[in-house]
Design an enzyme around this catalytic site. Structure first.
Site, PDB file in Angstrom:
ATOM      1  CG  ASP A  72      85.563 -47.227 -88.997  1.00  0.00           C
ATOM      2  OD1 ASP A  72      86.410 -47.976 -88.467  1.00  0.00           O
ATOM      3  OD2 ASP A  72      85.452 -46.029 -88.721  1.00  0.00           O
ATOM      4  CG  ASP A 149      86.222 -32.328 -86.294  1.00  0.00           C
ATOM      5  OD1 ASP A 149      87.055 -31.814 -85.536  1.00  0.00           O
ATOM      6  OD2 ASP A 149      86.247 -33.525 -86.656  1.00  0.00           O
ATOM      7  CE  LYS A 188      95.733 -34.194 -64.295  1.00  0.00           C
ATOM      8  NZ  LYS A 188      95.290 -33.696 -62.974  1.00  0.00           N
ATOM      9  CB  THR A 189      88.005 -36.596 -65.760  1.00  0.00           C
ATOM     10  OG1 THR A 189      87.999 -35.504 -64.845  1.00  0.00           O
ATOM     11  CG2 THR A 189      88.317 -37.886 -65.027  1.00  0.00           C
ATOM     12  CD  GLN A 193      85.486 -32.306 -65.771  1.00  0.00           C
ATOM     13  OE1 GLN A 193      85.267 -31.119 -65.566  1.00  0.00           O
ATOM     14  NE2 GLN A 193      86.260 -33.026 -64.976  1.00  0.00           N
ATOM     15  CB  CYS A 382      93.582 -56.442-107.452  1.00  0.00           C
ATOM     16  SG  CYS A 382      92.537 -55.546-108.607  1.00  0.00           S
ATOM     17  CD  GLN A 386      95.704 -55.749-113.086  1.00  0.00           C
ATOM     18  OE1 GLN A 386      96.407 -54.762-112.964  1.00  0.00           O
ATOM     19  NE2 GLN A 386      94.386 -55.673-113.259  1.00  0.00           N
ATOM     20  CG  HIS A 508      90.147 -56.505-103.902  1.00  0.00           C
ATOM     21  ND1 HIS A 508      91.302 -55.904-103.479  1.00  0.00           N
ATOM     22  CD2 HIS A 508      89.881 -55.997-105.127  1.00  0.00           C
ATOM     23  CE1 HIS A 508      91.721 -55.054-104.399  1.00  0.00           C
ATOM     24  NE2 HIS A 508      90.877 -55.097-105.411  1.00  0.00           N
ATOM     25  CD  GLU A 510      91.659 -57.713-100.315  1.00  0.00           C
ATOM     26  OE1 GLU A 510      91.639 -58.810-100.917  1.00  0.00           O
ATOM     27  OE2 GLU A 510      91.975 -56.646-100.866  1.00  0.00           O
TER      28      GLU A 510
HETATM   29  N1  GLN Z   1      95.294 -50.834-111.098  1.00  0.00           N
HETATM   30  C1  GLN Z   1      94.732 -52.112-111.435  1.00  0.00           C
HETATM   31  C2  GLN Z   1      93.434 -51.981-112.204  1.00  0.00           C
HETATM   32  O1  GLN Z   1      92.794 -50.943-112.164  1.00  0.00           O
HETATM   33  C3  GLN Z   1      94.556 -52.961-110.208  1.00  0.00           C
HETATM   34  C4  GLN Z   1      93.573 -52.413-109.230  1.00  0.00           C
HETATM   35  C5  GLN Z   1      93.678 -53.022-107.846  1.00  0.00           C
HETATM   36  O2  GLN Z   1      94.694 -53.594-107.485  1.00  0.00           O
HETATM   37  N2  GLN Z   1      92.642 -52.848-107.047  1.00  0.00           N
HETATM   38  O3  GLN Z   1      93.018 -52.895-112.852  1.00  0.00           O
END
Ligand code: GLN
Length: 536
Positions: A72, A149, A188-189, A193, A382, A386, A508, A510
């Site tokens: 999140d 929960d 349906k409410t 409730q 990553c 590799q 990363h 992303e």
């Molecule tokens: N397993 C690999 C490492 O630890 C790559 C980790 C990953 O892709 N986040 O270096």
């Protein structure tokens, strides 16, 4: 303005989109000119989700300061463009760890340590740690799980106490489900409730109720919910299923969520939110001029959530290129030498995903050979980077059985090896190379063309890295290191200059892509895929 707190709870069912609602509200308040931060409270006992399997909890998101967090937080950053930190995600495990550590240090000498007040105080301290910085007009606190929960009880109790203390400077939003019964064609409410009753039993009265629904909720249903749940009719809002998560801020604006939140706290705001950029983004998202298909090769493909940030980064990069990026999730365990052509030939780009461990590795390597030999644009992230190094070692340098020591400790060619600093570490929680590190990019490279900068900073999560002992051999054969962390002498980016677009990154990218600030590498990768498709 003194910090105001907005609590978001959930009822009836999980996965109703509390994270997206919280992020959308933050987005609207920011668009009105306020400063906002969002915190996620997770009721599970893990100290952080870093040790959780993605099948259990989806992607593990990483912040600038190296916290391994709930996914999140990725939504929060993508919607608000404000970096989160260690402070923005707190689990039950973290709370108990802190309290127990204090107890061992003797901080509570003589006292019986109890859920109330010690655990609830610690939760409150964590909530206030963001508010007390003075940086935010609003802190939105999303409470994970569903009301009822067992695990979430101490969090609800802490909110109850905090509400009492803070007087009018807070609001509780309860997100519930209003199911549609197709047999009788009715909304349906009753579950709502019941869920509000459960919340009331725990001492919390919601101020605003947001009903997740597949169909419009009419005025009379809103009145009914208002009557049974002690809220005003105008405080009953709907969150109708949207085409894209990025539509939710506008839908919430239409429902008046931001206005209602401000009204409940007696805050007068003349300024309407500036949503122009957002609207333009949505328009481009809905009406793309081009399209490409990119294969995402990973081992958690049964579950979209495992690669959330990558998928969203493609949405942002697609919009930047006015291009619809269709993502095909391809299971790396299902790729072999015999079927790879049939599985991959229709793709305009191939992304090999991050990951850990041996499962699916060989399929990833085969997909990389296919991308390399057929000039298909490739991005390795990553573990994906590799694998590209391993592939090149085996098939271009002809180093038989070259591997990463993560997978094959006794390989004759350990082209990927554990980082020196990692060799001393034994525990598994929060011990990887985590968070943002600087990287220097060489000028004559695809990465430089994308970033338009020699100095970049990206987030990491790994233990292994390119083995520098082999760098000269690789470079002679045509695989170049184009990004280096100079302080630690680590290879962060590799490229094949002879290939139209072949880039592997140890970090990363992303995690840093947001709606407002799409990521240059993803934008360049999509562009390369469009070019490839055009040629084909
Ligand atoms: N397993 C690999 C490492 O630890 C790559 C980790 C990953 O892709 N986040 O270096």
């Amino acid at each position: 303005m003194e910090t105001h707190y907005i609590f978001v709870t959930g009822g009836v069912a999980s996965s109703l989109g509390k994270g997206i609602i919280s992020a959308s509200l933050a987005n609207l308040l920011i668009a009105r000119g306020y400063s906002v931060s969002i915190q996620k409270l997770d009721p599970y006992i893990n100290v952080d989700p870093g040790t959780l399997n993605p099948y259990e909890h989806g992607e593990c998101y990483v912040t600038e300061d190296g916290a391994e967090t709930d996914l999140d937080l990725g939504h929060y950053e993508r919607f608000t463009n404000i970096p989160t930190s260690q402070k923005n995600n707190v689990t039950t495990g973290r709370i108990y760890l802190n309290v127990i550590t204090k107890e061992r240090q003797g901080d509570y000498l003589g006292q019986t340590v109890q859920v109330i007040p010690h655990i609830t105080d610690e939760i409150q301290n964590r909530i206030k740690s963001l508010g007390n910085t003075g940086d935010f007009d609003f802190v939105i606190i999303e409470i994970g799980g569903t009301v009822g929960d067992i695990e979430s009880l101490p969090f609800i109790e802490a909110v109850r106490q905090l509400r009492w203390e803070k007087g009018g400077r807070n609001v509780v939003i309860h997100l519930t489900l209003v199911p549609f019964l197709s047999a009788t064609r009715e909304l349906k409410t009753k579950p709502t409730q019941h869920s509000v009753k459960a919340l009331l039993e725990q001492g919390l009265q919601p101020d605003i109720i947001i009903c997740r629904t597949e169909h419009d909720i009419n005025e009379s249903l809103r009145k009914k919910i208002a009557l049974f749940c002690n809220v005003e009719t105008q405080s009953v809002l709907q969150s109708i299923d949207a085409k894209s998560i990025y539509n939710v801020p506008l839908l919430m604006y239409k429902e008046g969520l931001d206005k209602e939140v401000l009204r409940k706290m007696n805050i007068v705001c003349e300024k309407e939110p500036d949503l122009e950029y957002w609207k333009e983004f949505l328009h481009k998202l809905e009406f793309p001029k081009y399209n490409v298909t990119i294969g995402l090769i990973g081992k958690y493909v049964e579950l979209n959530d495992a690669y959330k940030s990558i998928i969203e980064a493609f949405t942002h990069a697609g919009v930047a290129n006015e291009c619809k990026v269709k993502i095909e999730l391809i299971h790396s365990e299902h790729i072999n030498k015999d079927n790879c052509q049939q599985q991959l030939q229709h793709l305009d780009g191939i992304l090999v995903a991050p990951g850990f461990g041996i499962r699916g590795i060989e399929g990833k390597i085969i997909a990389i050979t296919y991308a390399r030999e057929n000039n298909i644009p490739f991005l390795g992230i990553c573990l994906g980077m590799q694998c590209a190094v391993i592939e090149f070692a085996r098939n271009v340098l002809n180093w038989e059985n070259a591997h990463s020591t993560e997978i094959k400790p006794d390989t004759p060619y350990p082209v990927i090896d554990m980082m020196e600093e990692q060799k001393k570490i034994s525990g598994m929680g929060a011990t990887m190379r985590l968070g943002a590190y600087p990287c220097t990019v060489i000028k004559d490279s695809k990465a430089f063309t994308a970033y338009q900068s020699e100095h970049i900073s990206e987030r990491h999560r790994h233990r292994y890295e390119f083995n520098n002992d082999y760098l000269t051999d690789f470079e002679k054969a045509g695989l170049i290191a184009t990004g280096i962390n100079k302080n630690q002498n680590l290879v962060e980016i590799i490229e094949l200059p002879a290939h139209p677009w072949f880039v592997g990154v140890q970090f990363h990218p992303e995690y840093k892509s947001t709606v407002v600030k799409n990521h240059p590498l993803f934008v360049a990768f999509v562009k390369a895929a469009m070019k490839y498709k055009d040629k084909e």
